[in-house]
Design a protein around this motif. Structure first.
Motif, short mmCIF file in Angstrom:
data_model
loop_
_atom_site.label_atom_id
_atom_site.label_comp_id
_atom_site.label_asym_id
_atom_site.label_seq_id
_atom_site.Cartn_x
_atom_site.Cartn_y
_atom_site.Cartn_z
N ASP A 163 0.83 -1.20 0.00
CA ASP A 163 0.00 0.00 0.00
C ASP A 163 0.87 1.25 0.00
O ASP A 163 0.51 2.27 -0.58
N VAL A 164 2.04 1.15 0.64
CA VAL A 164 2.96 2.29 0.62
C VAL A 164 3.52 2.49 -0.78
O VAL A 164 3.61 3.61 -1.28
N VAL A 165 3.84 1.36 -1.43
CA VAL A 165 4.33 1.44 -2.80
C VAL A 165 3.30 2.14 -3.67
O VAL A 165 3.60 3.08 -4.41
N LEU A 166 2.06 1.70 -3.53
CA LEU A 166 1.00 2.27 -4.35
C LEU A 166 0.86 3.77 -4.08
O LEU A 166 0.77 4.57 -5.01
N ARG A 167 0.88 4.12 -2.82
CA ARG A 167 0.69 5.52 -2.46
C ARG A 167 1.84 6.38 -3.01
O ARG A 167 1.64 7.44 -3.58
N ASN A 168 3.08 5.87 -2.82
CA ASN A 168 4.24 6.64 -3.31
C ASN A 168 4.18 6.84 -4.81
O ASN A 168 4.49 7.92 -5.31
N VAL A 169 3.79 5.77 -5.51
CA VAL A 169 3.77 5.88 -6.97
C VAL A 169 2.64 6.80 -7.41
O VAL A 169 2.80 7.61 -8.32
N GLN A 170 1.52 6.72 -6.72
CA GLN A 170 0.41 7.60 -7.09
C GLN A 170 0.75 9.05 -6.82
O GLN A 170 0.30 9.94 -7.54
N ALA A 171 1.54 9.27 -5.79
CA ALA A 171 1.95 10.64 -5.50
C ALA A 171 2.76 11.21 -6.65
O ALA A 171 2.88 12.43 -6.79
N LEU A 172 3.34 10.35 -7.47
CA LEU A 172 4.11 10.80 -8.61
C LEU A 172 3.26 10.76 -9.88
O LEU A 172 3.78 10.68 -10.99
N SER A 173 1.96 10.76 -9.73
CA SER A 173 1.02 10.60 -10.84
C SER A 173 1.30 9.31 -11.60
O SER A 173 1.19 9.26 -12.81
N GLY A 174 1.68 8.29 -10.89
CA GLY A 174 2.00 7.03 -11.53
C GLY A 174 0.93 5.99 -11.25
O GLY A 174 -0.02 6.23 -10.51
N ARG A 175 1.09 4.85 -11.91
CA ARG A 175 0.13 3.75 -11.74
C ARG A 175 0.91 2.46 -11.46
O ARG A 175 2.03 2.30 -11.90
N VAL A 176 0.28 1.55 -10.74
CA VAL A 176 0.91 0.25 -10.46
C VAL A 176 -0.03 -0.84 -10.93
O VAL A 176 -1.23 -0.77 -10.69
N GLN A 177 0.53 -1.83 -11.63
CA GLN A 177 -0.27 -2.97 -12.06
C GLN A 177 0.44 -4.26 -11.66
O GLN A 177 1.66 -4.31 -11.66
N VAL A 178 -0.33 -5.27 -11.38
CA VAL A 178 0.26 -6.56 -11.02
C VAL A 178 -0.27 -7.61 -11.97
O VAL A 178 -1.45 -7.63 -12.28
N SER A 179 0.62 -8.47 -12.44
CA SER A 179 0.14 -9.65 -13.13
C SER A 179 0.95 -10.81 -12.59
O SER A 179 2.09 -10.66 -12.18
N SER A 180 0.34 -11.97 -12.61
CA SER A 180 1.00 -13.11 -11.99
C SER A 180 0.48 -14.40 -12.59
O SER A 180 -0.67 -14.47 -13.03
N GLU A 181 1.36 -15.39 -12.62
CA GLU A 181 0.95 -16.68 -13.12
C GLU A 181 1.48 -17.72 -12.15
O GLU A 181 2.67 -17.69 -11.84
N PRO A 182 0.63 -18.61 -11.66
CA PRO A 182 1.11 -19.58 -10.65
C PRO A 182 2.30 -20.37 -11.19
O PRO A 182 2.25 -20.88 -12.31
N GLY A 183 3.34 -20.43 -10.41
CA GLY A 183 4.51 -21.21 -10.79
C GLY A 183 5.47 -20.50 -11.72
O GLY A 183 6.62 -20.89 -11.84
N ALA A 184 5.00 -19.46 -12.40
CA ALA A 184 5.86 -18.81 -13.39
C ALA A 184 6.39 -17.46 -12.90
O ALA A 184 7.40 -16.97 -13.41
N GLY A 185 5.74 -16.87 -11.94
CA GLY A 185 6.28 -15.62 -11.41
C GLY A 185 5.28 -14.49 -11.38
O GLY A 185 4.12 -14.64 -11.73
N THR A 186 5.77 -13.36 -10.91
CA THR A 186 4.93 -12.19 -10.71
C THR A 186 5.59 -11.02 -11.40
O THR A 186 6.82 -10.92 -11.44
N ARG A 187 4.75 -10.14 -11.95
CA ARG A 187 5.31 -8.93 -12.52
C ARG A 187 4.55 -7.73 -11.98
O ARG A 187 3.33 -7.69 -12.04
N VAL A 188 5.29 -6.76 -11.42
CA VAL A 188 4.68 -5.52 -10.98
C VAL A 188 5.15 -4.44 -11.95
O VAL A 188 6.35 -4.30 -12.20
N THR A 189 4.21 -3.71 -12.51
CA THR A 189 4.55 -2.69 -13.48
C THR A 189 4.21 -1.32 -12.91
O THR A 189 3.09 -1.08 -12.47
N ILE A 190 5.21 -0.46 -12.91
CA ILE A 190 5.01 0.92 -12.48
C ILE A 190 5.05 1.79 -13.71
O ILE A 190 5.98 1.67 -14.51
#
Lengths: 682, 156
Positions: free
Chosen positions: A515-542
């Motif tokens: 939630d801190v990550v989200l807030r910090n990024v939003q403070a920079l007029s940014g967006r955060v997205q998450v995608s994930s696949e079981p067993g294959a990994g996670t990707r967070v996009t700022i």
């Protein structure tokens, strides 16, 4: 008055000190960078030299500026490094760890001087002692090994030490002879060290920079025949200008052809001092091309300028843009035929100011490698702590973004990388059980997409667990249901107080993370997205805007005031028909293309008197922030501009629902709407 | 009474608010300009008229007449804004008129009695007398940075 002595001249010194601190910080960053990448089995001699030079520069600067304590650790560090690069001691993983610790100790001392931070003297003494221990214990070991090693070495036939004295003509420089090429060629024949002498210098008045008075004395350990040496000097020197003396047959242990890669143990320290590193002996000179601290031609063609100066420049150009648009607005009423010249001139002015603004903005852009470069160390330390094996990949390090953004994006990124290590990647055993490479990969990738910068933090770990997140959400009282899509479930991890780690560790998992990550990024007029696949990994996009300083916006009128709506939030604007306005639970919604969007009348949110109070009388601007849509009711649409963002907080305070203010062409102030905050205001 | 600032004779810019004559430290004054149209700020207190563009700097404008109930505020071509530099911020204050610059020796300044004026004595440096006229000396720094003015983020 009991000011310390050096404070008497502190005004000037402070300025120099600031430069010194900045340089030190750079050297320390470079050291860390090299150390983390250094392979103890096959250290690159050039990198060792670079390390040595960094330590040496800090020590030298500290001495000059009177920070005696800084010289203590650097001195010990330098001594050990010198032995390592001189091949007297073999590099070990322990040493690298120790070097890193020493680097941290120096950083701590530096922080002590710069920010008045606390310095733990115990740590400093401990480091110094351990650095000395390394030299002593390893020196003893090295001596033992070399003394047994040297006699057993197969003496190579025809291997000898030569002394070559080269006394060229006075006009050698004028003939355009490149001496460094000569040196290179000689160095390929064996171990080379070079010494220049000026046997007779002319009186100062007669000194001519193009006349050569020097002669060079080469010490070369080689198996090559004299002829090969003559060949090298073929076009440069006459026979009588060159003397080749054979000093010693079988001078040193046989150098293997692959000497550059494998540090051969030098026979004795004394000899190592004469001919330590083959052709790299002269490379150590900081002016050597490609040497550390020089980075091609860049260092020469860049200057260090304070950020405040750059910001001032940006502000002034912002003023110019405003003045220019004011002029354009005034001239708009002039007859285009009669005043054709004025119009043409103003058009030219507009182009010029835009170009100027872009150039000035680009000064503030810095490569993201500044942030990425801190992660190898972080990953290395954390992986060791967690017992995981990690390979960190960085892609697109040259991507540039605003300096202000870079500083602010570092914390969220650090958090994400930690999360990857702690929660994302599995232990080596678990990975092997799942049929994956025991070494996990974390990838940091930056790229520019349109007007935004996109940073991906990816891991090839277990991926997010839908069940676990839903269970945890239920435990924490966060509204969730099984019917939610994966996307929606992933969004839950951004809810305040959410943490899925099985055990709370000191690395992450205090539940203040995402939630801190989200807030910090939003403070920079940014967006955060998450995608994930079981067993294959996670990707967070700022995704972040290129710069915080300018914004493309649509100006709208509401009750005599003007507001700027950021273009990137706008989907479309339309005049609704009366039948499209509905009331749901006492709230007005607009029915557009099958969707019901809540209506936010700006005049109500900002307490303004206006004639337009009903949606069908005005215009609705449909906005979308992170998938959340709404319709903003305004009186009229005015124009599309590129506006310079000004802070309201500089002289006032933050105003709810706004992301700052700007100055319009007519000189008036207009507030820039923060659509995301507006949605929260209703 | 040995605060160092009182040793140097201060110069004060005097102005009127309603029927009262006030003075502020001249060194805090950046410039004086006419009252321009402001951009209103939503949900701000009534005495905050809004913000203006002062050569590229966005400056909030407060009207002390509203804040301290001094007469009926009206805005015409004679309405004046004193732009001040206080605590590294630029803030404008609407006044009925600017009168003079006067120098006051410390002995000309008396501590302000309670109930002396519409302003709380906390925000007064004292009372001065110039040509038989009473002058209320504002501690403008304290006043503008006070919580009740709501000019600065309280967290800051």
């Amino acid at each position: 008055m009991t000011t310390p002595d050096h404070h008497n001249t502190s005004i000037d010194l402070d300025r120099f000190n600031a430069v010194f601190f900045e340089e030190c910080a750079e050297h320390l960053a470079d050291m860390e960078h090299i150390l983390v990448a250094l392979d103890p089995a096959h250290p690159d001699g050039e990198e060792l030299n670079a390390l040595f030079r960094a330590a040496h520069s800090i020590k030298g600067g500290a001495g000059i500026f009177g920070f005696r304590d800084l010289t203590v650790v650097t001195h010990e560090l330098e001594s050990l490094l010198d032995k390592v690069r001189g091949n007297e001691l073999g590099l070990t993983a322990t040493m690298i760890d120790l070097f890193l610790e020493a680097r941290d100790a120096i950083a701590m001392q530096l922080a002590g001087h710069r920010d008045g931070a606390a310095v733990d003297q115990g740590v400093i003494e401990d480091i110094c002692r351990r650095l000395r221990d390394q030299i002593e214990t390893n020196a003893a070991a090295a001596e033992a090994s070399t003394s047994s090693h040297v006699p057993s070495a197969e003496p190579m036939t025809g291997f000898r030490r030569l002394e070559i004295v080269f006394s060229p003509d006075n006009d050698i420089f004028q003939r355009g002879v490149r001496l460094e090429n000569l040196f290179n060629e000689l160095a390929q024949l064996g171990d080379l060290s070079v010494k220049a002498e000026i046997p007779e210098a002319p009186p100062f008045e007669a000194f001519d920079p193009e006349v050569c008075h020097a002669r060079w004395i080469f010490a070369l350990d080689t198996a090559a025949a004299d002829e090969e040496i003559w060949d090298i000097f073929e076009f440069v020197a006459e026979r009588e200008q060159l003397t080749i003396i054979t000093r010693d047959e079988q001078a040193t242990a046989a150098p293997s052809p692959a000497r550059e890669d494998i540090p051969a143990p030098a026979s004795t320290p004394a000899e190592a001092a004469i001919a330590p590193m083959g052709r790299r002996a002269y490379d150590r000179d900081e002016t050597a091309p490609g040497a550390f601290g020089r980075r091609g031609g860049e260092a020469e063609s860049s200057i260090r300028v304070g950020v405040t100066k750059v910001d001032q420049l940006i502000n002034q150009v912002g003023e110019l843009v405003i003045t220019q648009s004011m002029l354009s607005q005034m001239a708009a009423v002039l007859d285009p035929v009669l005043f054709e010249n004025i119009h043409r001139g103003l058009l030219q002015l507009e182009r010029n100011t835009r170009d100027l603004q872009q150039s000035v903005m680009s000064i503030r852009l810095v490569p993201i490698s500044i942030v990425f470069s801190r992660f190898p160390r972080l990953v290395r330390d954390l992986a060791a702590k967690l017992g995981k094996q990690v390979d960190l990949k960085t892609v697109g390090e040259a991507t540039e973004l605003d300096k202000g953004l870079i500083e602010k994006v570092a914390d969220p990124l650090t958090h994400l990388v930690r999360n990857c290590l702690d929660h994302g990647l599995e232990s080596p055993e678990a990975r092997m059980a799942a049929g994956k490479d025991p070494v996990g990969t974390i990838t940091l990738r930056a790229s520019q997409v349109g007007g935004r910068i996109v940073i991906d933090v990816m891991d090839d770990g277990a991926g997010l667990s839908r069940e676990k997140i839903l269970r945890k959400a239920a435990e924490r009282g966060i509204p969730a249901s099984d019917a939610m899509t994966d996307e929606e479930v992933w969004q839950l991890i951004f809810a305040p107080g959410f943490s899925t780690a099985e055990t709370v560790t000191d690395i992450s998992g205090r539940g203040v993370g995402m939630d801190v990550v989200l807030r910090n990024v939003q403070a920079l007029s940014g967006r955060v997205q998450v995608s994930s696949e079981p067993g294959a990994g996670t990707r967070v996009t700022i995704s972040l805007p290129l710069t915080l300083a300018i914004l493309d916006g649509l100006s709208v009128a509401v009750g005599g005031e003007k507001f700027i709506i950021p273009l990137n939030a706008i989907i479309e604007s339309l005049q609704p028909k009366p039948e499209e306005i509905k009331s749901v639970n006492g709230r007005t919604v607009v029915h557009v293309r099958g969707e019901y969007l809540p209506l936010l009348p700006l005049h109500q949110l900002f307490n303004l008197e206006t004639a337009v109070t009903r949606a069908e009388e005005g215009i609705v601007v449909l906005v979308d922030v992170e998938g959340e849509k709404a319709a903003l009711l305004v009186d009229a649409l005015l124009d599309e501009h590129q506006v310079v963002i000004k802070s309201l907080e500089a002289n006032y305070r933050k105003v709810e629902g706004t992301a700052g203010a700007t100055i319009l062409g007519d000189g008036r102030v207009a507030l820039i709407l923060d659509v995301h905050a507006l949605l929260r205001m209703r | 009474m040995d605060t160092s600032e009182r040793i140097i004779p201060h110069e004060y810019l005097t102005f009127t608010l309603g029927n009262e004559e006030y003075g502020i430290d001249i060194l805090k004054v950046q410039e004086i300009r006419g009252y321009d149209a402001v951009t209103r700020i939503a949900n701000a207190p009534e005495f905050l008229k809004g913000v203006i563009n002062l050569r590229g700097v966005i400056v909030p404008i407060v009207d002390m007449r509203i804040r301290f109930n001094l007469g009926t505020p009206h805005y015409d071509e004679f309405t004046v804004v004193i732009i001040m530099n206080v605590l590294n911020r630029v803030i404008g204050m609407v006044v009925d008129g600017v009168s003079d610059v006067v120098a006051l020796e410390p002995e000309q300044i008396r501590p302000a009695p309670e109930l002396g004026s519409a302003l709380d004595t906390r925000y007064l440096t004292g009372l001065g007398t110039v040509n038989g006229q009473m002058l209320i000396l504002m501690d403008i720094e304290k006043l503008l940075s006070s919580d009740e003015m709501q000019l600065m983020d309280s967290a800051a």
